[in-house]
Design a protein around this motif. Structure first.
Motif, PDB file in Angstrom:
ATOM      1  N   VAL A  58       0.850  -1.195   0.000  1.00 19.41           N
ATOM      2  CA  VAL A  58       0.000   0.000   0.000  1.00 19.41           C
ATOM      3  C   VAL A  58       0.887   1.246   0.000  1.00 19.41           C
ATOM      4  O   VAL A  58       1.782   1.372   0.836  1.00 19.41           O
ATOM      5  CB  VAL A  58      -0.919   0.027   1.243  1.00 19.41           C
TER       6      VAL A  58
ATOM      7  N   TYR B 204     -11.008  -0.861   4.916  1.00 24.09           N
ATOM      8  CA  TYR B 204     -10.644  -1.945   5.827  1.00 24.09           C
ATOM      9  C   TYR B 204     -11.827  -2.457   6.653  1.00 24.09           C
ATOM     10  O   TYR B 204     -12.644  -1.694   7.161  1.00 24.09           O
ATOM     11  CB  TYR B 204      -9.525  -1.502   6.781  1.00 24.09           C
TER      12      TYR B 204
ATOM     13  N   PHE C  64      -7.086   2.781   1.976  1.00 18.23           N
ATOM     14  CA  PHE C  64      -6.992   1.498   2.661  1.00 18.23           C
ATOM     15  C   PHE C  64      -7.837   1.513   3.932  1.00 18.23           C
ATOM     16  O   PHE C  64      -8.647   0.603   4.179  1.00 18.23           O
ATOM     17  CB  PHE C  64      -5.532   1.188   3.000  1.00 18.23           C
TER      18      PHE C  64
END
Lengths: 574, 574
Positions: free
Chosen positions: B112, B124, B120
């Motif tokens: 990432v 998540y 992200f």
């Protein structure tokens, strides 16, 4: 798995769909044939249906004894479309080799040029040809043959153009070609659809031969030599035009075809192009017959630098490629790398004359006797090993493929052949690597240069001497007609070179010539490369394919050389 | 079978062997990284060993949420070398899509970019990300994340450069990319080594993008978009130079990189190049910043003709390619065929703006509703079907690949997804043919032109109306901001077009505008293509990826249109 199979047919479908009117031209015994992809695909279909009606099926082989022409090109797609193998046979081989090859391949149908009826008749043997159910003769005349021939037109008559083709996989065999090794039985190399697909794509790339739809491609290299170096398939994939120069084209034919058909790319062995140069010198051409020609691919043997220089003057690039039957065949092409384009002309010609850079998708290494990779210094010698998707990893095993119960499989001789083939496989392949048998140097730019055959290289005190390099040095002398150098056993050094020389002049007064030849070798190479003996012969013995017969020459030394060597031994050799 | 496997690694081995000093350049958040293939291969080795030490093995997936830079390029070879799949994730997708994609792919490691930590974090979810054992952050800063991150340098520290790689087969998966369809769940497309190998070779050819060792290739198209159109692999196979423009390059960055790094080939969506043109207009450049640039590959959407014309003035060829996630992606490129090179400029631009000619190795057809191939007349419309070695024949089935007993496989939701995926497969594939969902015309020269999406085409009385063509005609009017045309149910004709128009001016006085819009459509198309209704809206509703939301628009017509149609019905429609 996902993704459709890699097979040959889509190359043709695309050419017909996108370039239906692009030309296919062939010079034949009966004149010039001229048609388009649109008609080509129909003729391929008719031939495929005729083959199938004869019983040719997936896994079978269709042999050809043909020159470069339209009917041969039609077979290139017709047989593989059925899942059968196109098996091109070299009609110039000794009759005995052709006989063995047909027996090994168990061809079910043979296409034979009328003009090659003699080669067929000489090779024919009822037992070896037992698998052949039909002999189809291409040409206007149907000659007398030892078996009842079928005329091509009669063979395809009445068959439709649509083929109910089997669904093929990339692993299906598409081609078969026997390698004309200088020793031992001919070995069959099978080409799967996937191998030919990968080879086709590779030679289309700029690192290969850079073939596009605007090209007109004329393979002078025979179509029985490893699929004419793959050009018929690649030209089709590109949608390019095709020109096939027919039986035994002479330089005038080649130049005329280039001129008349606007050929942009042609290919053949150096001898052909040296002949064309001589022809052009004798027939100065104010019209610019080569004006459309962009590049000539040469291979089979190394082109002399003067060939590159002379064609540069005509504005035509000579592109040197390297390959062998086992590599489908193109493995390397000598393009100039970015950094070399600005080098001086001599340096560029020197690079271009080398065997070149391996193509994308291939891996190579050059290894010494102990299997260690040699440095890329342009001097160290090693055997070239190569592998990749279009490099064979084994030889055709005729036993495995032959239908059980067929006649040939029951003869002990055929069994013996398969056994030989397996033994040879062990030598030729190192896992997935092909041992090419070519001894090369690799320069710091990565260019491969072929310096000898592994069988001919001379191992003197653990160091290698290139027999070819020494031969070339000797043959550079004006009075030498030909020279062959072989290694003969030597007590101290293992092997030492001996030269066999055919030279003009008197045998009684050779002392001066030998001194001169020694001097020539010393000029280019270390002292210990100078042959220990110079034997004068009327002519150097040759094999059936015209190469120096080094086995014969080595045999002329029953014992070994004595211990007296008048050359300086290699450094650190002991 | 004979012939070595088609895998990616030999492309890199050859580049390192023949072009060790060729440059790889990346603009990153921390400045410009500049190294060579020689160092690149070591960095690939170190990453591969680090991945393996984490447990990544043959058949696993390594996800990336990264821009175009050196570390991302290293992952391109490192994951496939282990037999693992490089799974590039589009960080611009909605968080929910990223969540589903990670759950479906079951990535074991995620790389990432520090700058994408936000995307992200938003995506998540402990359950969806249950398979992820390590999150490796690329960049100088290690941001706060919902899981403990590992800095890239720490991740690879201490690992050697030699990889004990497994012997791979062409069928081994190498890549995975989820198609961002406008409807339904994202569908995973797997790329085997063989698919990527074939695609690489195809785009190297002159019929593809004609990439050679003297090229310097800069993909501006994101590396998370279908392997940056395959350019990182192809540039490596050619031994070309690489330039990666990093996060969010603006036109100035793009022009500077072309200039400074001597870029010869670059690629991206038309919007990027329209931006560059505007930039160049505002910053006239006497130094010739584009002097080394030879061609720009555009795709993703059709380039306006003015883009081609404007870059022609700079001596740069805009090359229009067509493809999709399912085609790896390049399926067609619009080169000028031999016969068209001498056509007048307008005709040449018109051809070049089309989606082009399918690449060698592929087969295509365009079929009407009944599955019949349409004529290649440049007018008849059909859905494009395509197949070939780099065209997917099925979607990634996450159930089949997920190790049994893993958490995800026990959730009913995951099972449901796999079921959906199979249903979608039935629609998307017709045997080995991919139904592209693109409606095209094919002209007599074989050029494909995309006229609509199959889901959007309007079927009126058995004849097709291109919604895009009608939209473009309407949007050509000066006061129209945007327009979407959809088919709505109609008693007599099956479907009839309705236009949703966002326009300047007063809603109360639309009569004149509607007349003008009707006139614009009639000018280019048959009367019966004129929409039955023009609905004025504030703005056209859009999907998450910014496309017109035609499902929403169709839903605005609860019932069907009445039987009164003021357009002439299509000939022979009943």
């Amino acid at each position: 798995m996902t993704g459709h199979a890699q097979t040959l047919r889509p190359f043709l479908s695309r050419a017909v769909g996108l370039y239906p009117d692009r030309k296919i031209v062939a010079r034949t015994g009966e004149g010039v044939v001229r048609y388009t992809y649109n008609r080509y695909v129909d003729r391929v279909g008719r031939l495929a249906n005729a083959l199938r009606a004869t019983g040719v099926d997936r896994g079978d082989r269709v042999g050809t004894l043909c020159w470069n022409h339209d009917r041969h090109f039609e077979a290139y797609f017709a047989a593989p479309e059925l899942g059968a193998q196109l098996h091109t046979i070299n009609p110039l081989l000794p009759a005995e080799d052709i006989r063995r090859i047909v027996a090994s391949a168990a061809d079910r149908v043979l296409l034979v040029d009328a003009s090659l009826a003699g080669a067929f008749a000489e090779a024919y043997d009822p037992e070896a040809f037992a698998s052949v159910e039909r002999v189809v003769v291409v040409g206007a005349d149907t000659p007398d043959l030892p078996v009842e021939p079928t005329a091509y037109d009669e063979f395809v008559a009445g068959h439709g153009t649509d083929v109910d083709a089997p669904e093929l996989d990339g692993d299906d065999p598409a081609g078969l070609c026997y390698s004309s090794g200088t020793t031992g039985d001919p070995k069959g190399v099978e080409y799967t659809h996937r191998m030919l697909w990968g080879h086709t794509m590779a030679i289309l790339t700029p690192s290969g031969l850079d073939i596009a739809d605007h090209d007109v491609v004329m393979p002078v290299v025979p179509m029985f030599h490893i699929n004419a170096w793959g050009l018929p398939y690649a030209a089709t994939a590109a949608g390019a035009g095709h020109v096939y120069p027919g039986p035994s084209p002479d330089p005038q034919d080649v130049v005329d075809l280039i001129d008349r058909e606007n050929v942009t790319l042609t290919a053949g062995v150096p001898t052909v192009w040296l002949g064309v140069l001589d022809h052009l010198a004798d027939h100065p051409d104010p019209e610019g017959a080569l004006s459309t020609l962009d590049r000539i691919v040469v291979g089979g043997s190394a082109p002399p630098e003067r060939l590159l220089r002379a064609f540069d003057d005509y504005g035509v690039e000579v592109l040197h490629g390297w390959g062998m039957t086992e590599t489908s065949p193109v493995g390397a092409v000598s393009h100039l790398k970015p950094g070399l384009c600005d080098a001086d002309y001599d340096r560029r010609v020197e690079k271009r004359a080398k065997q070149g850079l391996v193509l994308p998708g291939l891996e190579f290494k050059a290894v010494d006797d102990s299997g260690e990779a040699i440095p890329h210094d342009g001097e160290s010698m090693g055997e070239l090993l190569i592998r990749g998707p279009w490099v064979a990893t084994k030889y055709f095993d005729s036993e495995r493929r032959r239908p059980s119960g067929s006649e040939a499989s029951e003869t002990p001789r055929a069994t013996g052949e398969a056994g030989d083939s397996r033994t040879q496989s062990d030598d030729a392949f190192d896992g997935s690597w092909l041992r090419t048998g070519d001894v090369v140097t690799v320069d710091p730019d990565g260019y491969i240069e072929l310096v000898d055959r592994a069988a001919d290289v001379i191992n003197s005190g653990g160091e290698w001497i290139s027999s070819q390099a020494v031969e070339n040095a000797i043959m550079g002398h004006g009075s030498v007609r030909e020279a062959a150098v072989v290694g003969v056993p030597h007590e101290r050094w293992g092997e030492r070179p001996v030269a066999f020389v055919a030279a003009d002049g008197d045998d009684e007064n050779r002392g001066g010539l030998v001194d001169a030849l020694r001097g020539r070798v010393r000029t280019g190479y270390p002292d210990w490369w100078v042959p220990d003996r110079f034997e004068f012969v009327e002519s150097v013995p040759k094999t059936a394919t015209g190469k120096f017969d080094k086995i014969d020459l080595r045999g002329r030394f029953e014992g070994s050389l004595d211990g007296t060597v008048d050359a300086t031994p290699p450094e650190g050799a002991e």
